[in-house]
Design a protein around this motif. Sequence first.
Motif, PDB file in Angstrom:
ATOM      1  N   GLY A  28      61.212  44.054   5.470  1.00 43.39           N
ATOM      2  CA  GLY A  28      61.878  44.995   4.588  1.00 43.39           C
ATOM      3  C   GLY A  28      60.966  45.984   3.902  1.00 43.39           C
ATOM      4  N   LEU A  29      59.710  46.122   4.367  1.00 45.84           N
ATOM      5  CA  LEU A  29      58.781  47.074   3.767  1.00 45.84           C
ATOM      6  C   LEU A  29      58.781  48.373   4.557  1.00 45.84           C
ATOM      7  CD1 LEU A  29      55.679  44.797   3.020  1.00 45.84           C
ATOM      8  CD2 LEU A  29      57.564  45.415   1.484  1.00 45.84           C
ATOM      9  N   PHE A  30      58.681  49.505   3.843  1.00 33.35           N
ATOM     10  CA  PHE A  30      58.572  50.798   4.500  1.00 33.35           C
ATOM     11  C   PHE A  30      57.182  50.924   5.117  1.00 33.35           C
ATOM     12  CE2 PHE A  30      61.494  52.350   0.876  1.00 33.35           C
ATOM     13  CZ  PHE A  30      62.575  51.712   1.464  1.00 33.35           C
ATOM     14  N   MET A  31      57.130  51.439   6.340  1.00 28.52           N
ATOM     15  CA  MET A  31      55.875  51.470   7.085  1.00 28.52           C
ATOM     16  C   MET A  31      55.263  52.873   7.047  1.00 28.52           C
ATOM     17  SD  MET A  31      57.034  49.102  10.335  1.00 28.52           S
ATOM     18  CE  MET A  31      55.387  48.855  10.975  1.00 28.52           C
ATOM     19  N   ALA A  32      54.056  52.954   6.498  1.00 32.75           N
ATOM     20  CA  ALA A  32      53.276  54.187   6.465  1.00 32.75           C
ATOM     21  C   ALA A  32      51.966  53.938   7.205  1.00 32.75           C
ATOM     22  CB  ALA A  32      53.010  54.600   5.021  1.00 32.75           C
ATOM     23  N   PHE A  33      51.126  54.972   7.323  1.00 29.67           N
ATOM     24  CA  PHE A  33      49.830  54.794   7.971  1.00 29.67           C
ATOM     25  C   PHE A  33      48.976  53.817   7.178  1.00 29.67           C
ATOM     26  CE2 PHE A  33      49.997  57.871  11.368  1.00 29.67           C
ATOM     27  CZ  PHE A  33      48.964  57.461  12.204  1.00 29.67           C
ATOM     28  N   TYR A  34      48.097  53.123   7.899  1.00 25.15           N
ATOM     29  CA  TYR A  34      47.274  52.086   7.277  1.00 25.15           C
ATOM     30  C   TYR A  34      46.335  52.657   6.223  1.00 25.15           C
ATOM     31  CZ  TYR A  34      43.453  53.632  10.370  1.00 25.15           C
ATOM     32  OH  TYR A  34      42.486  54.368  11.017  1.00 25.15           O
ATOM     33  N   THR A  35      46.104  53.946   6.258  1.00 29.42           N
ATOM     34  CA  THR A  35      45.319  54.623   5.239  1.00 29.42           C
ATOM     35  C   THR A  35      46.003  55.935   4.901  1.00 29.42           C
ATOM     36  OG1 THR A  35      43.209  55.715   4.741  1.00 29.42           O
ATOM     37  CG2 THR A  35      43.882  55.632   7.056  1.00 29.42           C
ATOM     38  N   GLN A  95      44.475  58.548   4.066  1.00 39.26           N
ATOM     39  CA  GLN A  95      43.588  59.603   4.570  1.00 39.26           C
ATOM     40  C   GLN A  95      43.692  59.608   6.101  1.00 39.26           C
ATOM     41  OE1 GLN A  95      42.243  57.465   1.916  1.00 39.26           O
ATOM     42  NE2 GLN A  95      43.199  59.102   0.710  1.00 39.26           N
ATOM     43  N   VAL A  96      44.738  60.237   6.590  1.00 42.66           N
ATOM     44  CA  VAL A  96      45.045  60.213   8.018  1.00 42.66           C
ATOM     45  C   VAL A  96      44.346  61.391   8.696  1.00 42.66           C
ATOM     46  CG1 VAL A  96      46.876  60.228   9.747  1.00 42.66           C
ATOM     47  CG2 VAL A  96      47.273  59.169   7.511  1.00 42.66           C
ATOM     48  N   THR A  97      43.700  61.105   9.815  1.00 44.32           N
ATOM     49  CA  THR A  97      43.018  62.161  10.558  1.00 44.32           C
ATOM     50  C   THR A  97      43.546  62.237  11.979  1.00 44.32           C
ATOM     51  OG1 THR A  97      41.240  60.672  11.265  1.00 44.32           O
ATOM     52  CG2 THR A  97      40.920  61.889   9.194  1.00 44.32           C
ATOM     53  N   TYR A  98      43.300  63.384  12.587  1.00 53.14           N
ATOM     54  CA  TYR A  98      43.681  63.581  13.979  1.00 53.14           C
ATOM     55  C   TYR A  98      42.515  64.216  14.724  1.00 53.14           C
ATOM     56  CZ  TYR A  98      44.477  68.443  12.519  1.00 53.14           C
ATOM     57  OH  TYR A  98      44.314  69.715  12.020  1.00 53.14           O
ATOM     58  N   SER A  99      42.491  64.019  16.022  1.00 51.53           N
ATOM     59  CA  SER A  99      41.491  64.641  16.893  1.00 51.53           C
ATOM     60  C   SER A  99      42.217  65.437  17.955  1.00 51.53           C
ATOM     61  CB  SER A  99      40.603  63.580  17.553  1.00 51.53           C
ATOM     62  OG  SER A  99      39.858  62.867  16.586  1.00 51.53           O
ATOM     63  N   THR A 100      41.713  66.627  18.234  1.00 49.07           N
ATOM     64  CA  THR A 100      42.376  67.501  19.195  1.00 49.07           C
ATOM     65  C   THR A 100      41.704  67.428  20.557  1.00 49.07           C
ATOM     66  OG1 THR A 100      41.014  69.380  18.508  1.00 49.07           O
ATOM     67  CG2 THR A 100      43.141  69.098  17.409  1.00 49.07           C
ATOM     68  N   THR A 105      51.949  65.685  -4.734  1.00 49.07           N
ATOM     69  CA  THR A 105      52.734  64.526  -5.168  1.00 49.07           C
ATOM     70  C   THR A 105      52.740  63.382  -4.161  1.00 49.07           C
ATOM     71  OG1 THR A 105      54.700  65.634  -4.297  1.00 49.07           O
ATOM     72  CG2 THR A 105      54.246  65.871  -6.656  1.00 49.07           C
ATOM     73  N   ALA A 106      51.953  63.489  -3.097  1.00 51.00           N
ATOM     74  CA  ALA A 106      51.822  62.402  -2.125  1.00 51.00           C
ATOM     75  C   ALA A 106      50.351  62.063  -1.966  1.00 51.00           C
ATOM     76  CB  ALA A 106      52.424  62.793  -0.784  1.00 51.00           C
ATOM     77  N   SER A 107      50.038  60.781  -1.846  1.00 55.20           N
ATOM     78  CA  SER A 107      48.646  60.355  -1.701  1.00 55.20           C
ATOM     79  C   SER A 107      48.079  60.704  -0.333  1.00 55.20           C
ATOM     80  CB  SER A 107      48.534  58.847  -1.933  1.00 55.20           C
ATOM     81  OG  SER A 107      49.314  58.132  -0.974  1.00 55.20           O
ATOM     82  N   LEU A 108      48.925  61.126   0.580  1.00 55.33           N
ATOM     83  CA  LEU A 108      48.516  61.448   1.944  1.00 55.33           C
ATOM     84  C   LEU A 108      47.616  62.684   1.988  1.00 55.33           C
ATOM     85  CD1 LEU A 108      49.071  61.166   5.133  1.00 55.33           C
ATOM     86  CD2 LEU A 108      50.784  62.944   4.724  1.00 55.33           C
ATOM     87  N   THR A 109      46.579  62.604   2.814  1.00 54.16           N
ATOM     88  CA  THR A 109      45.844  63.795   3.244  1.00 54.16           C
ATOM     89  C   THR A 109      45.783  63.746   4.767  1.00 54.16           C
ATOM     90  OG1 THR A 109      43.694  62.682   3.091  1.00 54.16           O
ATOM     91  CG2 THR A 109      44.440  63.935   1.165  1.00 54.16           C
ATOM     92  N   LEU A 110      46.116  64.860   5.390  1.00 54.04           N
ATOM     93  CA  LEU A 110      46.146  64.946   6.847  1.00 54.04           C
ATOM     94  C   LEU A 110      45.176  66.039   7.272  1.00 54.04           C
ATOM     95  CD1 LEU A 110      47.445  64.105   9.561  1.00 54.04           C
ATOM     96  CD2 LEU A 110      49.238  65.802   9.123  1.00 54.04           C
ATOM     97  N   SER A 111      44.175  65.663   8.053  1.00 56.61           N
ATOM     98  CA  SER A 111      43.144  66.637   8.421  1.00 56.61           C
ATOM     99  C   SER A 111      42.541  66.285   9.771  1.00 56.61           C
ATOM    100  CB  SER A 111      42.039  66.670   7.360  1.00 56.61           C
ATOM    101  OG  SER A 111      41.418  65.391   7.263  1.00 56.61           O
ATOM    102  N   LEU A 115      40.961  53.298  14.909  1.00 54.34           N
ATOM    103  CA  LEU A 115      40.049  53.483  13.780  1.00 54.34           C
ATOM    104  C   LEU A 115      39.275  54.791  13.895  1.00 54.34           C
ATOM    105  CD1 LEU A 115      38.665  49.855  13.311  1.00 54.34           C
ATOM    106  CD2 LEU A 115      40.265  51.089  11.829  1.00 54.34           C
ATOM    107  N   GLN A 116      38.961  55.204  15.124  1.00 52.76           N
ATOM    108  CA  GLN A 116      38.247  56.463  15.325  1.00 52.76           C
ATOM    109  C   GLN A 116      39.214  57.639  15.473  1.00 52.76           C
ATOM    110  OE1 GLN A 116      37.138  53.512  16.916  1.00 52.76           O
ATOM    111  NE2 GLN A 116      35.666  53.492  15.217  1.00 52.76           N
ATOM    112  N   VAL A 117      40.339  57.410  16.145  1.00 55.98           N
ATOM    113  CA  VAL A 117      41.314  58.482  16.385  1.00 55.98           C
ATOM    114  C   VAL A 117      42.705  57.955  16.023  1.00 55.98           C
ATOM    115  CG1 VAL A 117      42.286  60.100  18.058  1.00 55.98           C
ATOM    116  CG2 VAL A 117      39.886  59.394  18.257  1.00 55.98           C
TER     117      VAL A 117
END
Length: 766
Positions: free
Chosen positions: A37-44, A46-51, A80-86, A119-121
């Motif tokens: 019953g928990l909402f699922m977000a990214f494990y961190t 500070q979410v990153t992506y690689s192109t 207002t969200a703790s998320l950073t996407l970069s 963990l890397q990507v």
Amino acid sequence: MLRASRLLASLAWMLLVTTAWAGGPRFVTGTQYPIAGLFMAFYTPQVTYSTDAGTLSSTLTHAQSDAMVTAAAQVWNVPTASLTLSQSGELTEHVSSANAYFDGTNIVFPADVQATNYLQVPIAVIYDTDGSVTDLLLGSGASDPSGCRQNGVTESVDGFGATGTIQHALLVLNGRCITSAPQSLTQMQYQLMRAFGRVLGLAWSQVNDNVFTGSSQPTAMQMQNWPVMHPIDVVCGLYTYQCMQNPFTLRPDDLSALALLYPVTATNLTAGKTISTTNGAYVEGWTSFPTEQGMDLLNMTVTLTEASGTMWESWQTVSGISGVAFQANGGNPVSGAAPETQNSGVVWTEQEAQYEMGDVPVPTSWEGMLVQPEAINPLYTGEYSLGPYVRTPMSMAGGAPNSISPFANPGVLQGFWITMTNEPASCSPGDDGTEASPVAVDPSGWWSGLLCGPGHSSWWSMRVQANRTWTIETTALDEDGAATVRKAQPVIGVWNSSDPTGTLPTVASQATAMNAMSLGVTQLRMPATAVASSYRFVVADQFGGGRPDFAYQARVLYADSVSPATVGLSGGTITITGVGFRQGNEVLVNGVRAQVVSWSATQIVATAPSQSSAGAGVQPVDVEVLDASTGGSTDISGVFTYASAVVVVAGLPAEITAVSGAGQSVYVGTALNPVVLQVSDSNGNPVSGATVNVYQTVYAWEGTCAAKGPCASAPVLKTQKATMTSDANGHVSVTPLTVSGQPQVVEMAVSSGATGFVSLSLVIAP
């Protein structure tokens, strides 16, 4: 639009994804996780992506491709969200059909793209320059530019952590959608922005849905508050981003969902971030039936007061789905436990009613807040589901109540309780049996039921003779008793009565609801057996649900017997006894339609066609009752025969009818044809060997009357009385008595037994 990750699951590439009902969160943990019953977000946060190391299109440089991705990602970086996407870097290769392929079991990607490299990507962004990766995932031709609204960006969340977090996702950008027109790149940026929202864990959302449906002309403010995460784009031209005001600006509903998954609190506050509820309220509410059972799958919307504080705004601001953390699929006795991909939520009954909104804007203290329930648009299913759901969105009764809080303040938890007084107020399934003690079906073959209470199922018993096929049908009903696909989803399973309990169906099953051609009908056709058999069967909700509005009508369509066992070569009346019949049912004899004379739930009387019309031989023929409206049928194999000699048990002749030759009118010089009569008993069966008395009188055409035509006092030219016997088919053939060479009228009176009588007039005109 986007293709959801479940399209990729069929290729066995992605991990089993736990999805749930939701308006804000897309994923909810199920019972396979330590805490359900928990909402699922990214494990961190500070979410990153690689192109991709290549470029999206031959018309773009790698830097231009990356700049577009950055612009799409930056939309989700809000205070207002703790998320950073970069972006954290690049993949070590350009991903294409040269290094991505299907090995017969799985789709294989380069190592740094795989979910094990999370963990890397955490998010891999693939520049599918030639469309080959899109075709690999979605099928040959999927990358064609004509499908860019659907396949411009393909997203998949393919990795989850053991504690219920998102670990890895993949975004595939179809390079064939990029043309020389700059709008094509902006369109992909728009699609990618929405895809980022999906892989971050946000669900589609329904707010100010009239912008999409056009049910009422949308206002400017409704359009401004139509969320970025709306399920289906409005199409106003080639590029759908042009149909949305400020397409790269998150709306209050998007921000609320983001705050629900990635909240900023006093404990995780960092530079550049603001506590989520600084200018908003966290809303939590419960919506229930009058029985106090929670009512899930409602879209709960919030409307605020206008600046004057005297009236409500004309647009919705934020939404949430009731039952967001409730068990999505509880399994059922027909198919067993829920599959892993649908095991989400918790079984606590409180969660069936609950909804949450992470950040409802409250611009001033003592803000008025109106919470209203609405049904989810039925188009929002499958890849467009607000969650996605595992079941069809449900309708609700009209005149829904609402709830008002005039005291909303920033930073304050707002609670709402709504009892849906317009919904059914009873949860009484009645005596519908249990697996160990099923109840016999209604003698008519028709009955009504209610699947009320989560996991409730109805158990019934039935005995069937040998060589009979039969059909079980259920029709889901709404509050008004009308057939619907938006309430219960009934499924059916059948066991032999002697089979042990606690097993999956041993005889037959229909594990998917609504499979028949008629609205709301689930149908299971049962084969014939060589010996008489007793069965138990179950009616249950496909997803293990049970509510006061999960009514259904059930039916067993079964023909038990046909009488008589033998009919004459010309056919005759047959009576079919069974259950589950209704008006409009067809009767087929050897596959040829018979004329239905009368019907009831347990009996149909029909006239069987002749042996030649039915294409029957000397072997016994089948009789089938067909319900063309649902496709249900029941058949008795080899139930009766056509015979040249009919043994009549009913006895005495009761009726004589003309089969042919009645009403003849010819001219002098043309002979009259024989008159063929049918002798029948009181049940309509042909009578052979019956004594038939035939009286014939021939009158002159012209007598003492002045006018042409038969005269009241025309002279009698000839009379005859004869006694005849009906043949094997109950027929008597009478040759008309005539006087040669002149016009005349032949009157024929025929009788047999106490009640059989017929009179005929034949004319030979001048």
